[in-house]
Design an enzyme around this catalytic site. Sequence first.
Site, PDB file in Angstrom:
ATOM      1  CE  LYS A 202       5.292  65.487  25.091  1.00 49.29           C
ATOM      2  NZ  LYS A 202       5.153  65.647  26.540  1.00 49.29           N
ATOM      3  NE  ARG A 203      15.522  68.572  21.985  1.00 42.94           N
ATOM      4  CZ  ARG A 203      16.657  68.022  21.570  1.00 42.94           C
ATOM      5  NH1 ARG A 203      16.951  67.972  20.285  1.00 42.94           N
ATOM      6  NH2 ARG A 203      17.512  67.516  22.449  1.00 42.94           N
TER       7      ARG A 203
END
Length: 419
Positions: A202-203
């Site tokens: 997700k980063r």
Amino acid sequence: MPPVVRFAPSPTGFLHIGNVHTALFNWLFARHEGGEFRLRIENTDTSREVAEATEQIQESLRWLGLEWDGPVTFQLDRMDRCREEAHRLVAQGKAYEDEGAIRIRMPDDGTTAWDDLVRGPIEYPNEKLEDLVAIRSDGRPTYNFASPVEDWLDGITHIIRGDDHISNTPKQIRILEALGAPPPEYAHVSHILGPDGATLSKRHGSVSVEDFRAAGYIPEALTNYLALLGWSYDDRTEIMTVSELVERFTLERVGASPAVFDYQKLEHFNGVHLRALPPGEYAERLVGYLREQAYEWDEELVRRAAPLVQEKISTLAQFPGFAGFLFGEVDPDPALLDREVLERAAAALEGVEPFDAEGIEQALRALADELGTSPRRAFQPIRVAVTGSKVSPGLFESLELLGKDRALSRLASAGAVAA
Ligand code: GLU
């Protein structure tokens, strides 16, 4: 015999793009070979989240066009069968009971080896293989037992999965052997890295199919881009349709090194695939996308606006920013307006009948001539007044879609605030 492959996700949440990558390779392989692609949900846990995730996985695969063959199967439904097989192995001396659990005997010497279709020969010393727990003392089969039992029951011929399962493979090979199953082929596909070299998460940006869908990507672009992560056709050709991918995909051309996910490149692919859609289909994708995103916009107007944006945007999500002026009010920057130009444009447009792009163009070009300025300079404040932005679809077509009343009223209100 045509191959049978399976995608076996654990329903832990939304479908991660890394899993989709594996699913896609299975699907392309099956379709290329005229084999079968099965969907098996490894739902050994039964919470409500799992039920939702199970639905989500199917919805994501359907949206991507990765249709599976036969019914979806659930690992949980095979628990009794797993226990029966474990007891059969005990009766045959290939397994034994140990404090209420059942363990499968692993050989003590020699090696367990396979020729991985992606990585080449892999060999494990058997002394490193512990006797594997197949059934826990509470009666639950372990993943490492249930998975090969199911592969055997389903007649899986090729196991194409993530490289995080390499270390499970020797144990599973020994279990299949104990069950009396023919050995499948294995192909361990590399995982996908983010631009910084860490596993994609997700980063880095969108990671689930749902995220990409909401961000306005289309399945054609995602499957095309994902196919090229770790596979290539000829080291040159990039843009391919799904049927070209199916026709060209082979495991021999899948590489062993991890691929890096490049969001910009995906967006480029998306633009190319969007522009390639037939105009009617393009319009329907836009309407569908806006509906999904809960925009309650006049769908007929969206369809009419579609040809104005098809060449210009590279994700469906860019449509509201680019053509939203057709559906809601605008707030032009007074510094970019010019009262005289706007007043004269309003007067010129007043008489245009019918109010279509061609008539509008004639009237505005004549106005630029009268003003003695280039059309570019004359049109800028008009564009800003009616679209709220310096960047917009074609000005004449935009004015036509807006309609005379709204066009004139925007010119008037912008004229009132112009510097
Ligand atoms: N459930 C496993 C996973 O999600 C699949 C293992 C396999 O394909 O054998 O990674």
